[in-house]
Structure formats: structure tokens, C-alpha cells
Motif scaffolding. Structure first.
Motif, short mmCIF file in Angstrom:
data_model
loop_
_atom_site.label_atom_id
_atom_site.label_comp_id
_atom_site.label_asym_id
_atom_site.label_seq_id
_atom_site.Cartn_x
_atom_site.Cartn_y
_atom_site.Cartn_z
N TYR A 73 16.92 13.35 3.51
CA TYR A 73 16.07 14.69 4.00
C TYR A 73 16.48 15.08 5.18
O TYR A 73 15.88 16.03 5.35
CB TYR A 73 14.84 13.91 3.92
N PHE A 74 17.41 15.08 5.50
CA PHE A 74 17.89 15.54 7.18
C PHE A 74 19.38 16.00 7.16
O PHE A 74 20.08 15.56 6.51
CB PHE A 74 17.44 14.38 8.01
N VAL A 75 19.37 17.05 7.84
CA VAL A 75 20.74 17.41 8.73
C VAL A 75 20.61 17.19 10.13
O VAL A 75 19.72 17.48 10.74
CB VAL A 75 21.05 18.62 8.26
N GLY A 88 0.66 -1.18 0.01
CA GLY A 88 0.13 0.17 -0.06
C GLY A 88 0.69 1.17 0.03
O GLY A 88 1.87 1.32 -0.47
N ASN A 89 0.31 2.23 0.88
CA ASN A 89 1.24 3.62 0.63
C ASN A 89 2.12 3.74 1.63
O ASN A 89 2.62 5.00 1.59
CB ASN A 89 0.02 4.61 0.65
N SER A 90 2.34 2.83 2.52
CA SER A 90 3.33 3.21 3.34
C SER A 90 4.38 1.89 3.83
O SER A 90 3.93 0.79 4.30
CB SER A 90 2.70 3.79 4.84
N SER A 139 7.25 7.15 -1.17
CA SER A 139 6.62 8.35 -0.58
C SER A 139 7.45 9.81 -0.73
O SER A 139 6.74 10.88 -0.73
CB SER A 139 6.86 8.21 1.13
N LYS A 140 9.01 9.60 -1.04
CA LYS A 140 9.52 10.58 -1.40
C LYS A 140 10.18 10.61 -2.71
O LYS A 140 10.99 11.26 -2.95
CB LYS A 140 10.75 10.89 -0.20
N ILE A 141 9.44 10.10 -3.58
CA ILE A 141 9.49 9.77 -5.25
C ILE A 141 8.44 10.61 -5.85
O ILE A 141 8.58 11.43 -6.71
CB ILE A 141 9.70 8.57 -5.41
N ALA A 148 14.84 3.58 2.78
CA ALA A 148 13.74 4.75 2.55
C ALA A 148 14.41 5.73 1.35
O ALA A 148 13.49 6.35 0.73
CB ALA A 148 13.42 5.47 3.75
N TYR A 149 15.93 5.76 1.36
CA TYR A 149 16.26 7.07 0.60
C TYR A 149 17.31 6.25 -0.49
O TYR A 149 18.39 7.07 -0.71
CB TYR A 149 17.15 7.93 1.41
N ALA A 150 16.92 4.92 -0.92
CA ALA A 150 17.77 4.48 -2.00
C ALA A 150 18.27 5.37 -3.10
O ALA A 150 19.40 5.06 -3.72
CB ALA A 150 17.04 3.27 -2.45
N LEU A 165 4.37 -1.57 6.61
CA LEU A 165 5.14 -3.06 6.16
C LEU A 165 5.95 -3.45 7.42
O LEU A 165 5.79 -4.80 7.55
CB LEU A 165 5.58 -2.96 4.88
N MET A 166 6.69 -2.45 7.77
CA MET A 166 7.60 -2.66 8.60
C MET A 166 6.90 -3.14 9.92
O MET A 166 7.48 -4.08 10.64
CB MET A 166 8.61 -1.42 9.03
N TYR A 167 5.79 -2.54 10.25
CA TYR A 167 5.14 -2.82 11.54
C TYR A 167 4.44 -4.08 11.39
O TYR A 167 4.63 -5.10 12.26
CB TYR A 167 3.87 -1.45 11.88
#
Ligand SMILES: Cc1ncc(COP(=O)(O)O)c(C=O)c1O
Length: 403
Positions: free
Chosen positions: A327-329, A82-84, A236-238, A200-202, A88-90
Motif C-alpha cells: 500500500y505504500f511508496v 475480530g476486525n483488527s 482489512s485490505k481485502i 498484512a500484505y500477503a 491481536l498483536m497488541y
């Protein structure tokens, strides 16, 4: 003007700025608007599946192929969901948790958490009654010597969270040797030990070329540990963070068993969304081009963060990551003052990720880490929010800010 006077001005300015969650900005979401047209009345997958109808927990073939590209595995190892990916991890850990409880009802399982890390991983553990043990990073990725020593000493350890590329929030990409050692970890213990590989950031690079990530599943096949590897990714970030497509990669035996675990909960995920994603991101070249458009929006924001934080480094008040993707610093204050800095910023209307969020139980033992997420605000808002943050750090340190 001194730091206190600048801060007073911010107090009066009625700011409302947010540097908390790593959300794509509207311009990034607009890059995927054309996905909406890919269905255009044709709901049939390549093999003739009518995606509007029930069925097929593993997902349609073309979506599994897209997941295979992100996870760097064969499509037959992939579930397109699905969308998340977080769901799936949960679900995956819920499943394994039930099995561990049956096997050993008297031991509370534990998980290794590399810190600073992703708060929602920690929330999953808390929710599933899995205790957390922290481990730090070195420049190769997680501290493998420490991990191996902990694993050798504690049979309650059941797994580890990894964000192997452009890690949240530190930006680390794990070295080849680290990946190899992670693949071999389950061989060190009697109990089942799962490597939760949240990629998540492949494909989320901020520069033209980044260090490639070694293939975990391949190493695990050689080490005989493939059944202990659980890989995750999403779009999600694509594409759309609220309406993307999530993937899980497992050995074929584990995939079948996970499918059986999911079967009582559902008849299938949203295959129409799978189809529109597969058509929109139809091959590696299209995906790469699409990610370059994200890069063009995000890279200047990260450059601005770097520029704005520089006075902190020069004053010896903080160090910070300079990520080449993700996505982060990750900002580390020299003095234990993250909680007061976040409170000072909140008081003038700049919301920061709560201090401690990057550690299990919200407990940063050194009170020094702050995660900055620059993707969502526009450049003007980002500038303002960073100015406030820098001012708050100088104020908390009681050092005057250089003008
Ligand atoms: C490391 C990591 N994993 C997973 C997610 C969320 O993934 P999804 O939207 O697929 O549930 C995020 C979002 O910030 C993340 O940083």
C-alpha cells in the motif's frame, strides 16, 4: 513559473488532500459489497454452530481455514478473531510482556524494529514499555548480520517486528535465506525471543506475479523454534478495513495458551462476520480473483506515483521504492528535509504522514523518509497531491523545478 510562484498558487487554491493512511478507496470497498448477501438468514456454520450466539474464541472452522490460506499454515494453528490484526498483536505482546515481567522484573525488554517500518508497531512497543532498537534493510529484507550481532550481545532483546511481504512502507519481500535466518534467531538466545510476523500484505500484489514468501512456521518447526513465531494477517485490505477479519497463527501449544489469556476478556469474537467472510472468500481461486480486482484499481495509482516522482530522481533530490505490492511508496530525500517538506505540504492543504512516523519514537535520524499512501484519493486528487509534494521538495531544496 518558478517553484516559489507555483507554491504561492497552491497556497491560494484552498486544497484539501490527504496522502497519509493506507486506506482502501470507495471503489475497493465496493468490491466486497456482495459479502452482505452471504448470510441471507442462514447463520449456521458448516459444523452447525449458530454464529449469532456466544462462544468459540478460536473462531469457526471455515474462518480459520481462510486465515490458514493467508498465513500459509494449517487451520489448526489459526485463531480467527475480530476486525483488527493490530488488536491481536497488541494482545499477544501484552500477554508475553506480563510473562517476561514475571520472569525478569528488573530488565526492561527491548524489541528490534526494522526501519523504515510501520508506526503502529512502534506505538504498541511504547505503550507496553518495550524499548526499541532500529535495524536497517538490505535488498534481501532486514539486515540479518546486524540483527544476529545485536541479539548475541543483548539479552534484553525479546523480539522483532517483521512485515515480510510488500513491507510497509519499503515494499520489501524477504528472501528465502532471510526467512530461514529469522526462524533460527530464537536459538541464539537464552531468553524468549518472539518473531512478530505481520503478514498484512500477503496477497496484495500490484503485478501479475511476485516473489513468493518462504514459509516461516515450517522453517521454525525444523529449527525447533515454532513456539517463538507469532503470525498475523487480516482482510482489512481485502474486504472492509473497518469491518474485516483478523487472524493469528501460532504453534498449537501457544495457541491454546493465548486462548486462555484471552478468555477472561471475552466469550468470543464476532462469528457472524467470520461466517460472511468465509462464504464470500470461499476458496483460493475466489480470493485470487478478488485480489486481481483490487490490483486493477491500485496499480494505475502506483504507476502515477512513479511517474510524478521521476523528476525528483532526475534532479538527484530523492530516491523512492517501486513496490510490486502493498500500500505504500517509501520516498527518501537526498537532503535532511523531510520535516520541512511535510510542513510545506501541510501549509497548502496536502496532509502527508508526519516526517519520522516510519521510525520508533517518531525519530528519523536522517530526516529523509516520507511515506506515501496513494490508495485512497481518486486519480485527480492523487495527481494534485503529488504535484504539490514534488513542488515542496524542490522548494525545500532551493533548486528550480524544471518546467
Ligand atoms: C503492516 C500493517 N499491519 C497491520 C495493519 C493494520 O491491520 P488491521 O487493520 O488488521 O488491524 C496495517 C495497516 O496499515 C499495516 O500496514
Amino acid at each position: 513559473m518558478d517553484t516559489d510562484a507555483i507554491y504561492e498558487q497552491y497556497l491560494k487554491a484552498g486544497l484539501k488532500l490527504d496522502l497519509t493512511r493506507g486506506k482502501p478507496c470507495p471503489e475497493q470497498l465496493a468490491l466486497s459489497e456482495a459479502m452482505d448477501q452471504t448470510i441471507a438468514g442462514n447463520f449456521f456454520a458448516e459444523d452447525g454452530t449458530d454464529t449469532r450466539n456466544y462462544g468459540g474464541i478460536l473462531g469457526i472452522d471455515e474462518a480459520r481455514k481462510l486465515g490458514a490460506r493467508l498465513l500459509d499454515v494449517d487451520a489448526q494453528n489459526v485463531l480467527a478473531g475480530g476486525n483488527s490484526s493490530l488488536t491481536l498483536m497488541y494482545q499477544f505482546l501484552l500477554w508475553r510482556r506480563q510473562i517476561w515481567r514475571q520472569q525478569d522484573p528488573n530488565t526492561r525488554p527491548k524489541f528490534l524494529c526494522v526501519v523504515p517500518g510501520y508506526d503502529r508497531h512502534f506505538t504498541i512497543c511504547e505503550h507496553l514499555d518495550i524499548d526499541m532498537v532500529t535495524v536497517g534493510f538490505n535488498d534481501q529484507g532486514p539486515d540479518m548480520d546486524r540483527i544476529e550481532a545485536l541479539l548475541d550481545a543483548d539479552p534484553a532483546l525479546r523480539g522483532i517486528w517483521c512485515v515480510p511481504k510488500h513491507s510497509n512502507p519499503t515494499g520489501h519481500t524477504y528472501s528465502n535465506e532471510t526467512v530461514q535466518r529469522l526462524a533460527e534467531l530464537p536459538n541464539r538466545c537464552q531468553q524468549e525471543f518472539v518473531v512478530m510476523w505481520d503478514n498484512a500484505y500477503a496477497v496484495h500484489d500490484l503485478v501479475a506475479q511476485t516473489q513468493p514468501l518462504a514459509n516461516l512456521l515450517k522453517s521454525a518447526v525444523q529449527a525447533g523454534t515454532a513456539h517463538s513465531m507469532a503470525l498475523f494477517a487480516s482482510t482489512s485490505k481485502i474486504t472492509f478495513s473497518g469491518a474485516g477479519l483478523a487472524f493469528c497463527g501460532l504453534s498449537q501449544t501457544q495457541l491454546k495458551a493465548f486462548e486462555a489469556f484471552l478468555a477472561p476478556q471475552m466469550i468470543g469474537f464476532d462469528k457472524v462476520n467470520q461466517l460472511r467472510h468465509a462464504r464470500f472468500l470461499k476458496d483460493a481461486e475466489t480470493l485470487a480473483k478478488h485480489m486481481m480486482a483490487h490490483q486493477a484499481i491500485l496499480a494505475p495509482k502506483f504507476a502515477r506515483v512513479h511517474e510524478k516522482l521521476q523528476p525528483l530522481a532526475e534532479a538527484g533530490l530523492a530516491t523512492f521504492s517501486q513496490p510490486v505490492g502493498g500500500y505504500f511508496v517509501s520516498l527518501d530525500l537526498t537532503r535532511a528535509s523531510a520535516k520541512s517538506v511535510v510542513a510545506l505540504a501541510n501549509a497548502v492543504g496536502v496532509t502527508l504522514t508526519p516526517a519520522g512516523a516510519t521510525f520508533p519514537y517518531g525519530n528519523d535520524p536522517d530526516d529523509k523518509n516520507i511515506r506515501i499512501a496513494p490508495s485512497f484519493p481518486d486519480m485527480m486528487a492523487l495527481d494534485q497531491a503529488l504535484d504539490v509534494l514534488v513542488c515542496c521538495i524542490f522548494k525545500a531544496s532551493e533548486q528550480p523545478k524544471p518546467s
